[in-house]
Design an enzyme around this catalytic site. Structure first.
Site, PDB file in Angstrom:
ATOM      1  N   SER A  34      57.088  21.228  25.348  1.00 16.90           N
ATOM      2  CA  SER A  34      55.681  20.819  25.049  1.00 16.90           C
ATOM      3  C   SER A  34      55.713  19.855  23.762  1.00 16.90           C
ATOM      4  O   SER A  34      56.231  19.898  22.899  1.00 16.90           O
ATOM      5  CB  SER A  34      54.930  22.234  24.471  1.00 16.90           C
ATOM      6  N   HIS A  65      52.554  18.516  29.249  1.00 16.53           N
ATOM      7  CA  HIS A  65      53.923  18.828  29.981  1.00 16.53           C
ATOM      8  C   HIS A  65      53.691  17.800  31.336  1.00 16.53           C
ATOM      9  O   HIS A  65      53.204  18.235  32.235  1.00 16.53           O
ATOM     10  CB  HIS A  65      54.215  20.131  30.651  1.00 16.53           C
ATOM     11  N   HIS A  87      57.154  27.136  33.681  1.00 16.56           N
ATOM     12  CA  HIS A  87      57.144  28.211  33.063  1.00 16.56           C
ATOM     13  C   HIS A  87      56.686  29.417  33.853  1.00 16.56           C
ATOM     14  O   HIS A  87      55.773  29.309  34.673  1.00 16.56           O
ATOM     15  CB  HIS A  87      55.850  28.182  31.820  1.00 16.56           C
ATOM     16  N   TYR A  89      54.853  31.912  32.832  1.00 18.23           N
ATOM     17  CA  TYR A  89      53.276  32.251  32.837  1.00 18.23           C
ATOM     18  C   TYR A  89      52.476  31.547  33.528  1.00 18.23           C
ATOM     19  O   TYR A  89      51.298  31.849  33.868  1.00 18.23           O
ATOM     20  CB  TYR A  89      53.021  32.091  31.131  1.00 18.23           C
ATOM     21  N   GLU A  90      53.133  30.157  34.144  1.00 19.41           N
ATOM     22  CA  GLU A  90      52.235  29.600  35.051  1.00 19.41           C
ATOM     23  C   GLU A  90      52.001  30.403  36.500  1.00 19.41           C
ATOM     24  O   GLU A  90      51.402  29.794  37.358  1.00 19.41           O
ATOM     25  CB  GLU A  90      52.719  28.144  35.351  1.00 19.41           C
ATOM     26  N   ALA A 117      59.002  24.185  22.035  1.00 25.90           N
ATOM     27  CA  ALA A 117      58.246  24.460  21.017  1.00 25.90           C
ATOM     28  C   ALA A 117      58.291  25.813  20.811  1.00 25.90           C
ATOM     29  O   ALA A 117      58.099  26.805  21.778  1.00 25.90           O
ATOM     30  CB  ALA A 117      56.610  23.823  21.457  1.00 25.90           C
ATOM     31  N   MET A 218      57.996  30.730  24.993  1.00 23.25           N
ATOM     32  CA  MET A 218      57.776  31.032  26.110  1.00 23.25           C
ATOM     33  C   MET A 218      58.477  30.381  27.336  1.00 23.25           C
ATOM     34  O   MET A 218      58.070  30.289  28.467  1.00 23.25           O
ATOM     35  CB  MET A 218      56.400  30.804  26.739  1.00 23.25           C
ATOM     36  N   SER A 219      59.866  29.986  27.071  1.00 20.96           N
ATOM     37  CA  SER A 219      60.708  29.459  27.994  1.00 20.96           C
ATOM     38  C   SER A 219      62.343  29.283  27.634  1.00 20.96           C
ATOM     39  O   SER A 219      62.448  30.107  27.016  1.00 20.96           O
ATOM     40  CB  SER A 219      60.053  27.819  27.929  1.00 20.96           C
ATOM     41  N   ASN A 242      54.528  26.009  14.875  1.00 19.40           N
ATOM     42  CA  ASN A 242      53.491  26.950  14.002  1.00 19.40           C
ATOM     43  C   ASN A 242      54.213  27.952  13.628  1.00 19.40           C
ATOM     44  O   ASN A 242      55.440  28.268  13.978  1.00 19.40           O
ATOM     45  CB  ASN A 242      52.315  27.298  15.122  1.00 19.40           C
ATOM     46  N   HIS A 253      47.181  26.243  21.204  1.00 17.45           N
ATOM     47  CA  HIS A 253      48.080  25.071  21.847  1.00 17.45           C
ATOM     48  C   HIS A 253      48.108  23.847  21.448  1.00 17.45           C
ATOM     49  O   HIS A 253      49.084  22.911  21.397  1.00 17.45           O
ATOM     50  CB  HIS A 253      47.813  25.328  23.534  1.00 17.45           C
TER      51      HIS A 253
HETATM   52  N1  HPA Z   1      54.543  32.180  20.129  1.00 17.89           N
HETATM   53  C1  HPA Z   1      55.082  31.915  21.452  1.00 17.89           C
HETATM   54  N2  HPA Z   1      55.299  30.937  22.026  1.00 17.89           N
HETATM   55  C2  HPA Z   1      55.004  29.747  21.415  1.00 17.89           C
HETATM   56  C3  HPA Z   1      54.505  29.720  19.917  1.00 17.89           C
HETATM   57  C4  HPA Z   1      54.220  31.185  19.372  1.00 17.89           C
HETATM   58  O1  HPA Z   1      53.753  31.082  18.273  1.00 17.89           O
HETATM   59  N3  HPA Z   1      54.390  28.411  19.361  1.00 17.89           N
HETATM   60  C5  HPA Z   1      54.784  27.797  20.727  1.00 17.89           C
HETATM   61  N4  HPA Z   1      55.234  28.250  21.582  1.00 17.89           N
END
Ligand code: HPA
Length: 286
Positions: A34, A65, A87, A89-90, A117, A218-219, A242, A253
Site C-alpha cells: 500500500s 494499489h 489481497h 480480503y478482496e 504496510a 493483511m498480506s 500506524n 486506510h
Molecule cells: N492492522 C492491520 N493491517 C494493517 C494495519 C493495521 O493496523 N496498518 C496497515 N495494515
C-alpha cells in the site's frame, strides 16, 4: 484456477502473455504494498504490463494499489516488480493471491523482496519506521486458508515444505548494511498476517502483543510461503504506517497511504542498496 490441474496451466499462460511483451529474465521479484508502489519509477528499460492485459490476474481493487507489472533493471539487477498486490480480503483465493509469485519463479526469479504496510504493536516504535521481518505468523494459514492446501504439484515444490528460517539471513544482512549506510531506522521483528479487512479490536491487539508479534498486516505471509515452496530466498520489509494501540486512535486506510507516501524515499534507498549488494554477489559468483 483453484483446481489443481489448472495452476500450472495458469502459470504457463501468464508466462506466455508476459513473453509477448518482453523476453527479460528477472532475478529478483519485488512486491510493493500500500502506497509504496512508486519505488519502481526508476526502473530502467522498463516494460510495463497492466494487470488487465494478463487474463489470469485479478484486477487490484484497493486505492493505493496500482495494478501493473514492471520488468526492467533496478540498481543493475534484472527485476520484475508488482505495483499493487492481490489481497485475500478482496475475495481472492490464496492460490490467486500467490499466482504472481509462481509466475516470477517460472520466469526465472530466485529471490523475492516483499514490502507491506503494517500496524506497529510496539508503542516505542514510530510511524514511518521500517521493520526487517525476521519471521511471520500466518494466522489465516494456521486456520486453513493456506495457498498450499490441496493437491501438491511437485513441479512447484515439495508437499511439506519447511518454513523454518523462511526469511533469508544473507538478505537480512544486506538490509541491515543498507540501513546503516543510509542512517535509516530499521527495526526488526515478527509480522503477523490477519485476513482483514477490518482492523484489529483492542483485545486482538493485546492477544498479538502477548504472542510477541511486533507488526500486523493483511498480506505477505501467503506470498512468502509460496516463494519458499518454490525455493526462492525471501526478504521482507514492513513499513509501520500506524500504531496499533488499544489506548490510541483507530486506524484508517488514509493514514496508511500517507505514511507510505512519506516513507517512499527511505524504502527506495534501502531496496536499491539491497539490490546493489545482490548484484555484487552475482558478480562475485557467490
Ligand atoms: N492492522 C492491520 N493491517 C494493517 C494495519 C493495521 O493496523 N496498518 C496497515 N495494515
Amino acid at each position: 484456477m483453484c483446481m489443481h490441474d489448472d495452476l500450472m496451466a495458469s502459470v504457463t499462460a501468464t508466462v506466455d502473455v508476459i513473453r509477448t511483451h518482453t523476453d527479460r529474465v528477472p532475478k529478483v521479484g519485488i512486491i510493493l504494498g500500500s502506497g509504496l508502489s512508486q519505488l519502481v519509477d526508476h526502473v530502467d528499460a522498463a516494460t510495463v504490463i497492466p494487470y488487465d492485459k494478463i487474463p489470469s490476474f485479478p484486477v487490484s481493487s484497493v486505492p493505493g494499489h496500482k495494478g501493473e507489472l514492471v520488468l526492467g533493471t533496478l540498481a543493475g539487477v534484472s527485476v520484475l516488480a508488482m505495483r499493487g498486490r492481490f489481497h485475500f480480503y478482496e475475495g481472492y483465493s490464496m492460490q490467486q493471491v500467490t499466482l504472481p509469485v509462481r509466475v516470477m519463479r517460472a520466469l526465472g526469479a530466485d529471490t523475492l523482496i516483499v514490502t507491506n504496510a503494517a500496524g506497529g504493536l510496539n508503542t516505542a516504535w514510530n510511524v514511518g519506521d521500517l521493520m526487517l521481518i525476521r519471521d511471520h505468523v500466518f494466522l489465516p494459514g494456521m486456520a486453513g486458508f493456506h495457498p498450499l492446501r490441496g493437491h501438491n504439484d511437485d513441479r512447484f515444490g515439495p508437499r511439506f515444505p519447511a518454513m523454518l528460517n523462511a526469511y533469508d539471513t544473507q538478505l537480512q544482512a544486506f538490509a541491515r548494511h543498507a540501513a546503516q549506510q543510509s542512517g535509516a531506522t530499521l527495526r526488526e521483528g515478527i509480522y503477523a498476517m490477519l485476513a482483514g479487512p477490518a482492523f484489529e479490536t483492542g483485545a486482538e491487539m493485546r492477544l498479538l502483543r502477548a504472542a510477541g508479534i511486533d507488526v500486523v498486516g493483511m498480506s505477505t505471509a501467503p506470498e512468502v510461503v509460496v516463494a519458499r515452496h518454490g525455493g526462492m530466498r525471501v526478504l521482507g520489509i514492513s513499513l509501520v504506517t500506524n500504531i496499533a494501540d488499544p489506548a490510541g486512535a483507530p486506524a484508517n486506510h488514509e493514514e496508511v497511504l500517507e505514511a507510505g507516501e512519506a516513507a517512499k524515499p527511505v524504502l527506495s534507498a534501502l531496496i536499491t542498496s539491497v539490490l546493489q549488494q545482490i548484484g555484487a554477489e552475482v558478480a562475485n559468483g557467490t
